[in-house]
Scaffold this motif. Structure first.
Motif, PDB file in Angstrom:
ATOM      1  N   TRP A   1       0.184   0.744 -18.865  1.00 54.80           N
ATOM      2  CA  TRP A   1       1.619   1.006 -18.641  1.00 54.80           C
ATOM      3  C   TRP A   1       2.350  -0.233 -18.118  1.00 54.80           C
ATOM      4  N   PHE A   2       1.608  -1.149 -17.525  1.00 57.77           N
ATOM      5  CA  PHE A   2       2.231  -2.312 -16.886  1.00 57.77           C
ATOM      6  C   PHE A   2       1.297  -3.507 -17.044  1.00 57.77           C
ATOM      7  N   ALA A   3       1.840  -4.699 -17.118  1.00 59.41           N
ATOM      8  CA  ALA A   3       1.000  -5.897 -17.247  1.00 59.41           C
ATOM      9  C   ALA A   3       1.403  -6.948 -16.222  1.00 59.41           C
ATOM     10  N   VAL A   4       0.401  -7.532 -15.593  1.00 58.93           N
ATOM     11  CA  VAL A   4       0.613  -8.667 -14.685  1.00 58.93           C
ATOM     12  C   VAL A   4      -0.061  -9.864 -15.347  1.00 58.93           C
ATOM     13  N   SER A   5       0.728 -10.904 -15.610  1.00 61.71           N
ATOM     14  CA  SER A   5       0.189 -12.039 -16.353  1.00 61.71           C
ATOM     15  C   SER A   5       0.219 -13.297 -15.504  1.00 61.71           C
ATOM     16  N   LEU A   6      -0.772 -14.153 -15.733  1.00 67.09           N
ATOM     17  CA  LEU A   6      -0.809 -15.436 -15.023  1.00 67.09           C
ATOM     18  C   LEU A   6      -0.662 -16.549 -16.056  1.00 67.09           C
TER      19      LEU A   6
ATOM     20  N   ASP B   1       6.903  -4.466 -17.523  1.00 65.29           N
ATOM     21  CA  ASP B   1       6.645  -3.077 -17.872  1.00 65.29           C
ATOM     22  C   ASP B   1       6.361  -3.001 -19.372  1.00 65.29           C
ATOM     23  N   LEU B   2       5.393  -2.162 -19.749  1.00 65.83           N
ATOM     24  CA  LEU B   2       4.976  -2.101 -21.158  1.00 65.83           C
ATOM     25  C   LEU B   2       5.591  -0.900 -21.882  1.00 65.83           C
TER      26      LEU B   2
END
Ligand code: SAH
Ligand code: AVI
Length: 327
Positions: free
Chosen positions: A318-323, A199-200
């Motif tokens: 608002w949110f980040a999904v990282s690989l 969550d950012l």
């Protein structure tokens, strides 16, 4: 600091772990100043059901925002993973969002071995049932347990994908978060991936509303900890004598959850052979939910032993999904 008196009261010939799996954490946490309890204790069957309700609240944006990011990018995420990936997940809960990814993975491979880990058996069973009903080509192997033992990750065939989504890493202090990622990386090989959702940082009113919803579900989720101690440890908490307190701690970039005693009171916990004393206004710190910046997320991944392959966000950031990938 620990109050020696409470600890001594509980000392007897019976090991705490034989009393209940939560006895040691509860005694240790409530003997500290300030009193604190680990957030994993929030998730008995009732707690997991309340969390599911939270994810559907209008104010609780993280779940639907992350789900939208996953839905928009699942194909690209899966195409970066290599052929015949096995999937492990930390803190999987009911794996509702995970189904978005698994469905997409099945476009790339015939079947998926999926290993969800969670402290909540109830959540895992519900997730397994729903997954098997919806995606028959996913073989679900639930693991009830703590993040402390991640050996099961290394038992899967490469290439591997580890999921740690839902901003669950936000419960951890930064140093703990780095150690956990390093521990995950230790069980992986070159080319394996970690998909990490965080969550950012955003406007404080949006953050505060998400943890103090108007329907009072987050308050019930928080107070359920006391009900759990009553049931599992013979506690005599009166949950209505505590207030759910949550606030944005900007200096530390985290939402904090506490339970605040409305009065001066003593609470017996029979199984721990102890009496806890609270002064009016005294709090039990039950959860932190750290919010990240994209820079902080990149730093976390790198310090955790992963190369940042890609980061996806939503239009509002608002949110980040990282690989992350192991080099
Ligand atoms: N991943 C799901 C659930 C998030 S809620 C989602 O994104 O919606 C956090 C989950 O992590 C809960 O199901 C909880 O039981 C689990 N959990 C919390 N602390 C844990 C720990 N130390 N070890 C294992 N599971 C944990
Ligand atoms: C699991 N975790 C990421 C949730 C969060 O947002 O920090 C738990 C939660 N606590 C209160 N509401 C939701």
């Amino acid at each position: 600091m620990r109050e020696r008196v409470a600890v001594q009261a509980a000392r007897s010939s019976v090991p705490l772990s034989a009393i209940s799996p939560i006895a040691e954490d509860v005694l240790d946490g409530l003997s500290r100043v300030p009193k604190t309890l680990p957030p994993k204790l929030l998730y008995d069957a009732q707690g997991s059901a309340l969390f599911e309700e939270i994810t559907r609240l209008p104010e609780y944006y993280p779940t639907r925002t992350e789900a939208a990011i996953l839905a928009a990018n699942a194909d690209e995420i899966c195409s970066r993973l290599g052929p015949d990936v096995s999937v492990s997940e930390l803190g999987a809960g009911t794996a509702t969002k995970t189904r978005i990814l698994l469905r997409s993975l099945l476009q790339h491979q015939q079947s998926v071995d999926y290993f969800p880990l969670d402290v909540s058996d109830a959540a895992l069973q519900l997730g397994k049932h729903e997954l098997e009903r919806e995606l028959a080509a996913v073989n679900v192997h639930p693991q009830v347990g703590d993040f402390e033992d991640l050996t099961f990750i290394g038992h899967q065939f490469p290439p591997r994908l580890v999921l740690y989504i839902g901003s669950s890493i936000g419960n951890l202090e930064h140093a703990e978060a780095v150690l956990l990622l390093q521990n995950i990386a230790r069980h992986l090989s070159s080319g394996d991936h970690l998909l990490l959702g965080v969550d950012l940082v955003k406007e404080s009113d949006v953050l505060q509303a998400a943890y103090n919803d108007s329907a009072g579900i987050t308050a019930s989720f928080n107070k359920n900890l006391l009900i759990r101690i009553n049931r599992e440890l013979g506690g005599h908490f009166e949950p209505d004598t505590f207030t759910h307190v949550s606030f944005w701690n900007e200096a530390l970039s985290r939402i904090e959850l506490h339970l605040e005693s409305n009065c001066r009171q003593s609470v017996k916990v029979d199984a721990l052979n102890t009496t806890l004393r609270f002064h009016q206004g005294e709090r039990i710190h039950t959860e932190n939910s750290y919010k990240y910046t994209v820079e902080c997320l990149e730093d976390l991944l790198q310090r955790g032993g992963f190369d940042v392959e890609h980061i996806w966000t939503d239009p509002r950031c608002w949110f980040a999904v990282s690989l992350g990938v192991v080099l």
